[in-house]
Design a protein around this motif. Structure first.
Motif, PDB file in Angstrom:
ATOM      1  N   GLU A  76      -0.416   4.985  -0.517  1.00 53.06           N
ATOM      2  CA  GLU A  76      -1.613   5.776  -0.788  1.00 53.06           C
ATOM      3  C   GLU A  76      -1.535   7.122  -0.076  1.00 53.06           C
ATOM      4  OE1 GLU A  76      -4.988   4.921  -2.012  1.00 53.06           O
ATOM      5  OE2 GLU A  76      -4.314   3.074  -2.971  1.00 53.06           O
ATOM      6  N   VAL A  80       0.846  -1.193   0.000  1.00 54.96           N
ATOM      7  CA  VAL A  80       0.000   0.000   0.000  1.00 54.96           C
ATOM      8  C   VAL A  80       0.876   1.235   0.000  1.00 54.96           C
ATOM      9  CG1 VAL A  80      -1.742   1.307   1.277  1.00 54.96           C
ATOM     10  CG2 VAL A  80      -1.816  -1.192   1.276  1.00 54.96           C
ATOM     11  N   HIS A  99      -6.291  -2.985  -0.500  1.00 55.30           N
ATOM     12  CA  HIS A  99      -5.055  -3.537  -1.061  1.00 55.30           C
ATOM     13  C   HIS A  99      -4.676  -4.883  -0.447  1.00 55.30           C
ATOM     14  CE1 HIS A  99      -3.756  -0.128  -3.583  1.00 55.30           C
ATOM     15  NE2 HIS A  99      -4.322   0.624  -2.663  1.00 55.30           N
TER      16      HIS A  99
END
Length: 393
Positions: free
Chosen positions: A44, A42, A99
């Motif tokens: 993000e 991940v 994810h």
């Protein structure tokens, strides 16, 4: 089991088996993944975006904010501290399960999450409670982020094995922090902070673009992307300024139209070079020259941008080393400077910092400025390496 300030090996933070979920919870980005992975699954933006359309307001989290043409960003952090815990929980819920999935999360009995140095104890306990009560983890470890970078295998391979001392310079979203360390432990009394980070630089770029190009105030993440892909640190800004930035190469950034182009990018060959009549498409472009070096210059001369009473990076590092105290023969060991954080990727920053530190520090002190290939992942990889140690578990 829980711990709130672990940075040393052998603290016995976790007793469970299986992979640990490692979350580097930065003010700008969340980087998360299982400790057994080579890189986080991940990456993000740590934000929520509110969009308004015919159907009313809607909310999206993380990278989904990059897919909307106009939005208002809301962040759970301020100056690195999580001030809106409910929003932070919702962001974690959205991006982690998107994810990693429920199956991967259920395999983890433990989670390590980072926070900013000197976070108040009550705020750390609140973070722990979210993972205990909302996510159901039996073991939670909350750790200050920057020192973890020193456990990253890529960083450790560059350090002088005969010198247990170094100065860690974390170039983060909310601030830059200089931390003299001995055997990977920060000397708390010597930590120094500059309240200029990626957020401030992006806001400066936003103002420049508004005056010279387009108003992208409702596309903040696009402006952040422009800065990260075109920014560069000048080796002599005064000379570039006197030369009217003629020696600075132009960069052409193609803005997303959210139709044919969903993500902005730097054009390898500018449109005006492809065709003497200019662009043959309808895409909007931003051609940057002076901005490329003038905005990152705020890291070295914040006063030139109206940010008063703050030293630039070289002086910040020097003040941190001076605060160590003791004899000159002791302080000289901290000339080993390690960079981490996304802004450490700026071309020219490593060389400029080394050159200016050389002028500030005594000439007989050894000096080297170190940065690995992916400094934005140093903290996450360091945390993953740390929890993999048997004595830590």
């Amino acid at each position: 089991a829980a711990t709130t300030g672990a940075t040393a090996e052998g603290n016995g933070a976790f007793k469970g088996k299986g992979p640990v979920l490692v979350i580097d919870n930065g003010g700008g980005y969340i980087r998360a993944g299982l400790s057994t992975s080579a890189a986080p699954a991940v990456i993000e933006p740590n934000c929520m975006a509110v969009t308004r359309g015919a159907g009313g307001a809607s909310r999206v989290f993380g990278s989904q904010a990059l897919d909307v043409p106009s939005c208002t960003l809301h962040r759970p952090t301020r100056r690195g501290l999580v001030l809106d815990l409910e929003l932070q929980r919702n962001i974690w819920q959205a991006v982690l399960r998107k994810h990693l999935g429920l199956r991967s999360l259920s395999e983890c009995s433990s989670v390590l999450v980072t926070d900013t140095p000197f976070t108040p104890a009550v705020m750390r306990r609140q973070l722990q409670e979210v993972f205990f009560e909302d996510f159901g983890f039996p073991e939670v470890c909350v750790v200050p982020a920057p020192p973890l970078a020193l456990h990253c295998p890529g960083v450790r391979s560059m350090l002088d094995s005969d010198n247990p001392c170094c100065t860690l310079l974390n170039l983060g979203h909310s601030s830059c922090i200089a931390m003299p360390c001995v055997e990977f432990q920060p000397l708390r009394q010597a930590v120094r902070r500059l309240n200029v980070g990626g957020r401030v630089l992006t806001n400066l770029m936003l103002e420049r673009l508004r005056l010279q190009h387009y108003d992208l105030s409702r596309n903040w993440l696009v402006v952040e992307d422009i800065l990260s892909k075109t920014g560069e640190v000048s080796q002599n800004f005064d000379d570039d300024l006197r030369a009217n930035f003629r020696r600075v190469d132009k960069r052409c950034y193609v803005l997303p139209d959210f139709n044919t182009v969903s993500r902005g990018y730097v054009e390898r060959t500018p449109a005006e070079e492809k065709s003497p009549d200019g662009p043959t498409d309808e895409l909007q472009r931003v051609v940057l020259t002076a901005e490329r070096v003038a905005i990152p210059e705020a890291l070295f001369s914040p006063g030139d941008h109206g940010i008063t009473h703050m030293a630039g990076l070289p002086e910040l590092v020097k003040r941190a080393i001076d605060a160590v105290g003791g004899e000159d023969a002791w302080r000289m060991n901290f000339g080993q400077v390690v960079l981490c954080g996304a802004m450490a990727r700026f071309p020219g920053l490593q060389e400029r910092l080394a050159a200016e530190l050389r002028q500030l520090l005594p000439e007989h002190w050894p000096l080297k400025v170190l940065v690995e290939a992916e400094p934005e992942l140093s903290v996450w990889r360091g945390a993953a390496a740390l929890v993999a140690k048997a004595d830590f578990r």
